[in-house]
Design a protein around this motif. Structure first.
Motif, mmCIF file in Angstrom:
data_model
loop_
_atom_site.group_PDB
_atom_site.id
_atom_site.type_symbol
_atom_site.label_atom_id
_atom_site.label_comp_id
_atom_site.label_asym_id
_atom_site.label_seq_id
_atom_site.Cartn_x
_atom_site.Cartn_y
_atom_site.Cartn_z
ATOM 1 N N GLY A 35 0.824 -1.205 0.000
ATOM 2 C CA GLY A 35 0.000 0.000 0.000
ATOM 3 C C GLY A 35 0.855 1.251 0.000
ATOM 4 O O GLY A 35 2.079 1.198 -0.172
ATOM 5 N N VAL A 36 0.217 2.386 0.192
ATOM 6 C CA VAL A 36 0.907 3.675 0.156
ATOM 7 C C VAL A 36 1.379 4.044 1.557
ATOM 8 O O VAL A 36 0.607 4.001 2.522
ATOM 9 C CB VAL A 36 -0.018 4.773 -0.396
ATOM 10 N N TRP A 37 2.642 4.405 1.654
ATOM 11 C CA TRP A 37 3.259 4.760 2.935
ATOM 12 C C TRP A 37 3.811 6.177 2.879
ATOM 13 O O TRP A 37 4.249 6.647 1.825
ATOM 14 C CB TRP A 37 4.391 3.794 3.266
ATOM 15 N N LEU A 38 3.802 6.835 4.026
ATOM 16 C CA LEU A 38 4.451 8.135 4.162
ATOM 17 C C LEU A 38 5.756 7.933 4.913
ATOM 18 O O LEU A 38 5.775 7.322 5.983
ATOM 19 C CB LEU A 38 3.561 9.118 4.926
ATOM 20 N N VAL A 39 6.840 8.433 4.336
ATOM 21 C CA VAL A 39 8.124 8.489 5.031
ATOM 22 C C VAL A 39 8.347 9.952 5.370
ATOM 23 O O VAL A 39 8.407 10.797 4.475
ATOM 24 C CB VAL A 39 9.277 7.963 4.160
ATOM 25 N N ALA A 40 8.435 10.280 6.657
ATOM 26 C CA ALA A 40 8.496 11.689 7.046
ATOM 27 C C ALA A 40 9.309 11.875 8.315
ATOM 28 O O ALA A 40 9.267 11.033 9.221
ATOM 29 C CB ALA A 40 7.078 12.240 7.251
ATOM 30 N N PRO A 41 10.054 12.976 8.395
ATOM 31 C CA PRO A 41 10.842 13.264 9.593
ATOM 32 C C PRO A 41 9.957 13.444 10.822
ATOM 33 O O PRO A 41 8.858 14.001 10.740
ATOM 34 C CB PRO A 41 11.558 14.572 9.242
ATOM 35 N N GLU A 42 10.445 12.987 11.951
ATOM 36 C CA GLU A 42 9.733 13.146 13.216
ATOM 37 C C GLU A 42 9.570 14.620 13.570
ATOM 38 O O GLU A 42 8.659 15.002 14.314
ATOM 39 C CB GLU A 42 10.502 12.418 14.315
ATOM 40 N N THR A 119 13.030 9.365 11.699
ATOM 41 C CA THR A 119 12.079 9.387 10.590
ATOM 42 C C THR A 119 11.044 8.298 10.787
ATOM 43 O O THR A 119 11.375 7.186 11.212
ATOM 44 C CB THR A 119 12.812 9.160 9.247
ATOM 45 N N TRP A 120 9.769 8.603 10.503
ATOM 46 C CA TRP A 120 8.682 7.645 10.625
ATOM 47 C C TRP A 120 8.369 7.010 9.273
ATOM 48 O O TRP A 120 8.512 7.644 8.231
ATOM 49 C CB TRP A 120 7.404 8.333 11.116
ATOM 50 N N LEU A 121 7.900 5.780 9.316
ATOM 51 C CA LEU A 121 7.329 5.102 8.161
ATOM 52 C C LEU A 121 5.917 4.713 8.565
ATOM 53 O O LEU A 121 5.721 3.863 9.428
ATOM 54 C CB LEU A 121 8.153 3.865 7.787
ATOM 55 N N LEU A 122 4.928 5.367 7.935
ATOM 56 C CA LEU A 122 3.542 5.233 8.380
ATOM 57 C C LEU A 122 2.606 4.999 7.199
ATOM 58 O O LEU A 122 2.831 5.547 6.111
ATOM 59 C CB LEU A 122 3.095 6.528 9.082
ATOM 60 N N PRO A 123 1.533 4.217 7.397
ATOM 61 C CA PRO A 123 0.514 4.127 6.346
ATOM 62 C C PRO A 123 0.010 5.537 6.025
ATOM 63 O O PRO A 123 -0.324 6.302 6.936
ATOM 64 C CB PRO A 123 -0.576 3.262 6.978
ATOM 65 N N ALA A 124 -0.007 5.902 4.760
ATOM 66 C CA ALA A 124 -0.384 7.258 4.376
ATOM 67 C C ALA A 124 -1.828 7.564 4.781
ATOM 68 O O ALA A 124 -2.697 6.690 4.746
ATOM 69 C CB ALA A 124 -0.219 7.445 2.872
ATOM 70 N N VAL A 125 -2.048 8.806 5.182
ATOM 71 C CA VAL A 125 -3.377 9.288 5.544
ATOM 72 C C VAL A 125 -3.758 10.373 4.556
ATOM 73 O O VAL A 125 -3.264 11.504 4.631
ATOM 74 C CB VAL A 125 -3.400 9.838 6.980
#
Length: 229
Positions: A35-42, A119-125
């Motif tokens: 699925g689609v994930w967001l990689v983003a700095p904390e 950095t977080w790896l999270l299911p995209a919202v």
């Protein structure tokens, strides 16, 4: 919890792991990660969305959309494969198997990078391209029922207790179900927000695409929303 490894150690470990066939990952586990994930700095800085696929490629399973990382996270702009490592980490590599980033996950928490800036790896919202921070969430909020009926007004602050956890307060007219929790602290982690009581109680919320929150599915009781006042 971030386990920091030196660049050489990370590179060696990932090069070995990603060179192995994508044999170890259970099919259901792979499907669950697709699925689609967001990689983003904390820190709350802008991140990028990439898509984890299930097609087997060199080094693991395919990644698409990494070109969107060129500006916010250049290190991931050539990401081509993702895979699980033998120690349960999740690794991202380029088409040549070069390790780009590696994430660890504690039970109940999002994937978090092992090295470098957190950095977080999270299911995209939705189209959200960053994770909220304590500073960005601080302010006046209202806990309410889905039909809009107020349940409790709360104020989230950036002030910290002696352990470094942000403080919060509740209004004087809260419904018993909230008042009894004696909420006094709160924390943000990834797209989650949890309010903590001084007797060990808690109330968790998950962020929605519009920036409001809904009570986590793991919580018992009737659904609730958390919206800015």
């Amino acid at each position: 919890m971030i386990r920091v490894l030196g660049p050489a150690a990370v590179s060696a470990a990932l090069a070995f792991t990603l060179a192995q066939p994508a044999r170890a990952a259970d099919d259901e586990l792979v499907q669950a990660q697709a699925g689609v994930w967001l990689v983003a700095p904390e820190s709350g800085a802008k991140g990028c969305r990439i898509t984890f696929g299930t097609n087997v490629v060199s080094g693991g399973y395919e990644i698409t959309g990494a070109d969107s990382c060129a500006t916010p996270l250049p290190a991931l702009s050539k990401a081509s494969a993702w895979n699980f490592t033998d120690d349960g980490s999740l690794a991202i590599a380029d088409a040549e198997g070069k390790p780009l980033m590696r994430f660890q996950q504690e039970e109940g928490s999002p994937w978090e990078s092992e090295a470098g800036d957190p950095t977080w790896l999270l299911p995209a919202v939705g189209d959200v391209d960053h994770v909220p921070t304590v500073a960005s969430l601080a302010g006046a909020w209202r806990i309410q029922q889905p039909d809009g009926k107020p349940v409790c007004d709360v104020t989230l602050t950036t002030d910290k207790d002696q352990d470094g956890t942000a403080k919060m307060s509740t209004g004087g007219d809260c419904a018993a179900e909230i008042g009894e929790l004696k909420l006094s602290l709160w924390a943000a982690e990834g797209f989650g927000l949890v309010m903590l009581g001084n007797d060990g109680s808690s109330l968790s919320f998950d962020m929605k695409p519009d920036g409001s929150f809904q009570k986590s599915e793991e919580e018992e009781g009737e659904p609730l929303l958390l919206v800015r006042k």
